[in-house]
Structure formats: structure tokens, C-alpha cells
Design an enzyme around this catalytic site. Structure first.
Site, PDB file in Angstrom:
ATOM      1  N   ASN A 232       0.686  -1.268   0.112  1.00 40.14           N
ATOM      2  CA  ASN A 232       0.001  -0.184  -0.084  1.00 40.14           C
ATOM      3  C   ASN A 232       1.026   1.424  -0.146  1.00 40.14           C
ATOM      4  OD1 ASN A 232      -3.135  -0.465   0.066  1.00 40.14           O
ATOM      5  ND2 ASN A 232      -2.226  -2.018   1.687  1.00 40.14           N
TER       6      ASN A 232
ATOM      7  N   MET B 277       0.336  -2.664  12.223  1.00 38.98           N
ATOM      8  CA  MET B 277      -0.325  -3.757  12.829  1.00 38.98           C
ATOM      9  C   MET B 277      -0.291  -3.469  14.463  1.00 38.98           C
ATOM     10  SD  MET B 277      -1.502  -5.432  10.372  1.00 38.98           S
ATOM     11  CE  MET B 277      -1.231  -5.927   8.721  1.00 38.98           C
TER      12      MET B 277
ATOM     13  N   HIS C 117      -8.417  -0.739   5.701  1.00 35.21           N
ATOM     14  CA  HIS C 117      -8.870  -2.061   6.341  1.00 35.21           C
ATOM     15  C   HIS C 117      -9.269  -2.973   5.237  1.00 35.21           C
ATOM     16  CE1 HIS C 117      -9.603  -5.039   9.333  1.00 35.21           C
ATOM     17  NE2 HIS C 117     -10.918  -5.189   8.935  1.00 35.21           N
TER      18      HIS C 117
ATOM     19  N   VAL D 212     -11.108   0.659  17.818  1.00 38.30           N
ATOM     20  CA  VAL D 212     -10.324   0.072  16.518  1.00 38.30           C
ATOM     21  C   VAL D 212     -11.252  -0.227  15.512  1.00 38.30           C
ATOM     22  CG1 VAL D 212      -9.034  -2.315  16.039  1.00 38.30           C
ATOM     23  CG2 VAL D 212      -8.874  -1.342  18.336  1.00 38.30           C
TER      24      VAL D 212
HETATM   25  C1  GAR Z   1      -3.190  -4.739   4.026  1.00 36.12           C
HETATM   26  O1  GAR Z   1      -4.022  -5.867   3.373  1.00 36.12           O
HETATM   27  C2  GAR Z   1      -3.834  -3.927   4.784  1.00 36.12           C
HETATM   28  O2  GAR Z   1      -5.176  -3.798   4.391  1.00 36.12           O
HETATM   29  C3  GAR Z   1      -3.824  -4.618   5.826  1.00 36.12           C
HETATM   30  O3  GAR Z   1      -2.701  -5.301   5.937  1.00 36.12           O
HETATM   31  C4  GAR Z   1      -2.219  -5.373   4.780  1.00 36.12           C
HETATM   32  C5  GAR Z   1      -0.884  -4.687   4.542  1.00 36.12           C
HETATM   33  O4  GAR Z   1      -0.194  -5.183   3.360  1.00 36.12           O
HETATM   34  N1  GAR Z   1      -4.095  -3.927   7.191  1.00 36.12           N
HETATM   35  C6  GAR Z   1      -4.792  -4.263   8.222  1.00 36.12           C
HETATM   36  O5  GAR Z   1      -5.384  -5.481   8.275  1.00 36.12           O
HETATM   37  C7  GAR Z   1      -5.192  -3.432   9.281  1.00 36.12           C
HETATM   38  N2  GAR Z   1      -5.988  -3.759  10.203  1.00 36.12           N
HETATM   39  P1  GAR Z   1       0.996  -4.168   2.976  1.00 36.12           P
HETATM   40  O6  GAR Z   1       2.189  -4.185   3.929  1.00 36.12           O
HETATM   41  O7  GAR Z   1       1.281  -4.892   1.579  1.00 36.12           O
HETATM   42  O8  GAR Z   1       0.341  -2.775   2.422  1.00 36.12           O
END
Ligand code: GAR
Length: 201
Positions: free
Chosen positions: A14, A92, A111, A151
Site C-alpha cells: 500500500n 499492525m 482495512h 479499533v
Molecule cells: C493490507 O491488506 C492492509 O489492508 C492490512 O494489512 C495489509 C498490509 O499489506 N491492514 C490491516 O489489516 C489493518 N487492520 P501491505 O504491507 O502490503 O500494505
């Protein structure tokens, strides 16, 4: 031009989507720093490659596991870098009051589900897609929202739906949600919020 600080924990796809869309989709802001709570996060490499300053702040190793101290240190770094808005891009860890107070309505999260489904404590990363598949939903997606003390409970900014396909695993579903939803709505959301703060809307 708003100054954007990004918080990551892992792969940083992202973050990469935002870097790639600077100047095209993201026109009212610029990523000025990336902070990770893990020194192994691959996203740190992505930032370095793009010439963006990075910092690692770990909750246990650097802050003795203290959430408030962790929050204070992130806040201090964001202020030092004169950040206007903070984007949680696969971050996270839970942080505490100071950051929320200082950056009220200026912290955005992505999310990987259609909130209010499959969100809240313990729902992050692949767990979200495992839960969606085990429930049997046929449509899932991604949501961007402002961060508050609940959250995944802050005001929703954008959502995009993605179909679940026959034979999907958590991994294939995660990838499709990223490609079809996350990598698009996160840069669009960032632009929307930066432009609004810039008084263009
Ligand atoms: C992504 O899918 C994001 O939406 C999720 O973790 C992944 C990170 O991927 N976030 C959550 O679950 C937050 N609650 P990335 O490091 O490749 O962007």
C-alpha cells in the site's frame, strides 16, 4: 502541499501504491517519512528506494512494551518531520492517546474488508480474509477510515467491493482485494483528505 507520514509493519504494497501515485493521483500531498514498528518490514526498502526518510520504533525493544511511550515516540517523530497527515498502511500495532489527540481527524487507516464486517481487535492481515471465507460471504472489499480510539471504528471515507471467487484461499482473496480495491482507494483517500485540508474542496 500537505506533508504525509506513513506507518507500516510489513510488505508495504500500500505504501508502494502511494509512492507510485504521487504526482498523478496524490497531487495535494507528499510522503515525507515512513516509520515502521518492525525493522524487518520490507516496506522500509521500498521507502529507501524512493528516497524517503525512514525510522524504526519498536514497542517492545524501544519502548519497554509501553503503549503510551510508543505513541509518544511516534508522535515526536511525526512532529519532527512536520507531518500534517498520518497514513496507516498495514500498520499492525495499537497506539495510545497522544498520537490520536495530536492528529485528531488526520490519521487514516486502510482495512481489508467492508467495515463493519470482519474488523476490530484481532482482525488484521490474512485473518480478515480467513474470516470472510469461513463465514462464506460472496462480496468483500476494503475500507479507508479516520482513526479514533475504537479499533476500526472511525468515520468511513471510501469503500470498494470485491467479489469472492470459487476456490479462493485467504492468500488469493487478499491479493485480489489489494489489486482491485486497496491500491486504488488508499491513494484516492489520501488525495481527498490532503485536498480538503488544503482548502481545495
Ligand atoms: C493490507 O491488506 C492492509 O489492508 C492490512 O494489512 C495489509 C498490509 O499489506 N491492514 C490491516 O489489516 C489493518 N487492520 P501491505 O504491507 O502490503 O500494505
Amino acid at each position: 502541499m500537505k506533508r504525509i507520514g506513513v506507518l507500516i509493519s510489513g510488505g508495504g504494497t500500500n505504501l508502494q501504491a502511494m509512492i507510485d501515485k504521487q504526482g498523478s493521483v496524490i497531487k495535494s500531498g507528499k510522503i515525507v517519512c515512513v516509520c515502521s514498528n518492525s525493522q524487518d518490514a520490507y516496506g522500509l526498502e521500498r521507502a529507501k528506494r524512493a528516497g524517503i526518510p525512514t525510522k524504526v520504533i519498536r514497542k517492545n525493544a524501544d519502548c519497554g512494551g509501553d503503549t503510551e511511550e510508543f505513541s509518544r515516540r511516534i508522535c515526536a517523530y511525526m512532529k519532527e518531520m512536520q507531518v500534517d497527515i498520518i497514513v496507516l498502511a498495514g500498520f499492525m500495532a495499537i497506539f495510545g492517546g497522544e498520537l490520536l489527540r495530536e492528529y485528531s481527524n488526520r490519521i487514516i487507516n486502510i482495512h481489508p474488508s467492508l467495515i463493519p464486517s470482519f474488523c476490530g481487535k484481532g482482525m488484521y492481515g490474512l485473518h480478515v480474509h480467513e474470516a470472510a471465507l469461513s463465514y462464506g460471504v460472496k462480496v468483500t472489499g476494503a475500507t479507508t477510515h479516520f482513526v479514533n480510539e475504537v479499533v476500526d471504528g472511525g468515520k468511513i471515507i471510501m469503500q470498494k467491493a470485491v467479489y469472492v471467487e470459487e476456490g479462493d484461499t485467504p492468500e488469493t482473496l487478499q491479493r485480489r482485494v489489494m489489486e482491485q480495491a486497496e491500491w486504488n482507494i488508499l491513494p484516492e483517500t489520501v488525495e481527498k483528505v490532503c485536498a480538503a485540508l488544503d482548502g481545495k474542496e
